[in-house]
Design an enzyme around this catalytic site. Structure first.
Site, PDB file in Angstrom:
ATOM      1  N   CYS A 171     -10.331  -1.115  -5.001  1.00  0.00           N
ATOM      2  CA  CYS A 171      -9.541  -0.007  -5.545  1.00  0.00           C
ATOM      3  C   CYS A 171     -10.203   0.585  -6.784  1.00  0.00           C
ATOM      4  O   CYS A 171      -9.613   1.444  -7.442  1.00  0.00           O
ATOM      5  CB  CYS A 171      -8.118  -0.483  -5.872  1.00  0.00           C
ATOM      6  SG  CYS A 171      -8.040  -1.808  -7.095  1.00  0.00           S
TER       7      CYS A 171
ATOM      8  N   TYR B  42      -7.151 -12.870  -2.591  1.00  0.00           N
ATOM      9  CA  TYR B  42      -6.266 -11.767  -2.991  1.00  0.00           C
ATOM     10  C   TYR B  42      -5.547 -11.180  -1.763  1.00  0.00           C
ATOM     11  O   TYR B  42      -5.583  -9.985  -1.503  1.00  0.00           O
ATOM     12  CB  TYR B  42      -7.041 -10.645  -3.700  1.00  0.00           C
ATOM     13  CG  TYR B  42      -8.120 -11.087  -4.664  1.00  0.00           C
ATOM     14  CD1 TYR B  42      -7.795 -11.423  -5.978  1.00  0.00           C
ATOM     15  CD2 TYR B  42      -9.445 -11.166  -4.274  1.00  0.00           C
ATOM     16  CE1 TYR B  42      -8.788 -11.810  -6.880  1.00  0.00           C
ATOM     17  CE2 TYR B  42     -10.440 -11.564  -5.153  1.00  0.00           C
ATOM     18  CZ  TYR B  42     -10.112 -11.883  -6.456  1.00  0.00           C
ATOM     19  OH  TYR B  42     -11.094 -12.271  -7.331  1.00  0.00           O
TER      20      TYR B  42
ATOM     21  N   GLU C 232     -10.405   4.727  -2.865  1.00  0.00           N
ATOM     22  CA  GLU C 232     -10.690   3.326  -2.590  1.00  0.00           C
ATOM     23  C   GLU C 232     -11.875   3.220  -1.635  1.00  0.00           C
ATOM     24  O   GLU C 232     -12.197   4.169  -0.919  1.00  0.00           O
ATOM     25  CB  GLU C 232      -9.447   2.631  -2.029  1.00  0.00           C
ATOM     26  CG  GLU C 232      -8.250   2.783  -2.955  1.00  0.00           C
ATOM     27  CD  GLU C 232      -7.175   1.725  -2.764  1.00  0.00           C
ATOM     28  OE1 GLU C 232      -7.314   0.889  -1.852  1.00  0.00           O
ATOM     29  OE2 GLU C 232      -6.211   1.736  -3.545  1.00  0.00           O
TER      30      GLU C 232
ATOM     31  N   GLN D 277       0.854  -1.185   0.000  1.00  0.00           N
ATOM     32  CA  GLN D 277       0.000   0.000   0.000  1.00  0.00           C
ATOM     33  C   GLN D 277       0.891   1.235   0.000  1.00  0.00           C
ATOM     34  O   GLN D 277       1.825   1.329   0.794  1.00  0.00           O
ATOM     35  CB  GLN D 277      -0.909  -0.001   1.231  1.00  0.00           C
ATOM     36  CG  GLN D 277      -1.862  -1.175   1.301  1.00  0.00           C
ATOM     37  CD  GLN D 277      -3.007  -1.080   0.309  1.00  0.00           C
ATOM     38  OE1 GLN D 277      -3.191  -0.066  -0.367  1.00  0.00           O
ATOM     39  NE2 GLN D 277      -3.793  -2.135   0.203  1.00  0.00           N
TER      40      GLN D 277
END
Length: 381
Positions: A335, A229, A369, A201
């Site tokens: 995202c 994920y 996001e 991130q």
């Protein structure tokens, strides 16, 4: 924040607004987008207004020293695209962390001292932790020889950084290919090792708040968590404290390697990481296919009640959406609000939204996001 490249560099598209104005613009845009799906107030996770990026990549522009015809020295500049997709030379960047900002001119000055270091240098990538552990990747359009290694090691020591050299089919790690990070999440320390070329991130402060938002809105359960994920375990490791067991999947070898290392760093033993796509996992769970990668994992031993998903910009495929609808609780980090909106239209047939958040990871850009927590409807028959 002010920047002398506002209106020139295409990285910051909302340059004509101050921070609160650009954030309010994005909040209203997403409220309008999701107005047909939820009337909940959004939780808003703000970014710092400047120096918020702990990961950055820049092109390198090099040219001969025109002031000295006898010199073979290259003059280096960082470069970004302008709004016409042309090269824009820059000498600073206001959105990168103070550590990266301060290193940028020092690094170029050292690289300019040698043709071996500067010639055909194409790009520079920076990755830094909140504890100032800095990894720099120098990317070239030439083969790197031993002389490059010796000179680059000198810069490593002088600037107290870690350097990796890359060119086609070549990766040279001088000292380490990862940085050490320590995140204080709800007053608890979690340790991470972030690998070069692995996903992290980019906004550390917002990342911490994202994890805390998920933790603070997830009830402790005596059942198990399924995560798709999972990356390097950014959410997985803190969330493991809330569940009996965790089974997490990820397709990237680099991310799985990081996840296993991060799990060991935090002495966590209730997580199993498996390298497979979400589609493959659904096939395994439904006993459509058998996978050698699961030979030591008994899927039937898991009693899932929650699924956590942080997919790429393309969102969920049909198979994964169908799988998610079987869980009591869904935690979805997105995202891309467009694909989230598409996916929620299907998920809301079985679930209701109980929390919705916006995370401003990329201030001064159009990007934002989202985080959504859903609970399954209780139908009375």
């Amino acid at each position: 924040m002010t920047c002398k490249y506002f209106g020139l560099c295409a990285s910051c598209t909302l340059y004509d607004k101050n921070y609160d104005e650009q954030l309010n613009y994005k909040i209203q845009r997403e409220k309008n987008r999701f107005s047909n799906l939820t009337a909940l107030d959004f939780d808003i996770i703000k970014s710092s207004s400047k120096n918020f990026r702990n990961r950055a990549e820049f092109r390198v522009w090099w040219e001969k020293d025109e002031n000295n015809e006898k010199s073979d020295k290259d003059i280096l500049s960082y470069a970004m695209n302008d709004f016409n997709k042309e090269i824009l030379k820059i000498d600073s960047c206001e959105i990168v962390s103070e550590d990266i900002k301060n290193l940028m001119p020092k690094l170029l000055s050292e690289l300019e001292k040698s043709m071996i270091l500067s010639f055909r240098l194409f790009a520079i990538e920076f990755l830094v932790s909140s504890t100032s552990d800095m990894l720099v990747t120098l990317i070239y359009h030439k083969k790197l020889e031993d002389e490059w290694i010796n000179l680059a090691k000198q810069i490593e020591q002088k600037l107290n950084i870690k350097i990796i050299g890359r060119s086609r089919k070549q990766k040279i790690v001088l000292s380490s290919d990862f940085i050490n990070e320590s995140l204080n999440i709800n007053n608890q320390e979690f340790k991470f090792a972030y690998e070069e070329n692995g996903f992290t991130q980019p906004n550390t402060s917002v990342n911490i708040k994202m994890i805390e938002w998920v933790l603070n809105n997830t009830k402790k359960s005596n059942k198990d968590l399924c995560e798709l994920y999972c990356g390097g375990g950014n959410f997985t490791i803190p969330l493991s404290k809330k569940f009996n067991k965790v089974l997490a999947t990820e397709i990237s070898k680099t991310s799985i390697k990081s996840a296993l290392r991060n799990c060991a760093l935090n002495n966590i033993e209730n997580i199993n990481f498996i390298r497979m796509s979400s589609e493959e996992f659904v096939e395994a769970l439904n006993e459509v296919r058998a996978f050698n990668r699961l030979k030591n994992i008994d899927l039937k031993s898991y009693d899932f009640d929650t699924i956590f998903m942080d997919p790429p910009r393309s969102g969920l495929d049909d198979t994964t959406r169908a799988l998610a609808k079987n869980f009591t609780n869904i935690i979805y980090i997105s995202c891309n609000p467009e694909t989230l909106h598409r996916d929620l239209q299907e998920l809301l047939k079985t679930h209701k939204v109980v929390r919705f958040a916006l995370f401003d990871q990329f201030a001064y850009s159009e990007h934002i996001e989202c985080g959504v927590i859903l609970e399954k409807y209780s139908f009375v028959v």
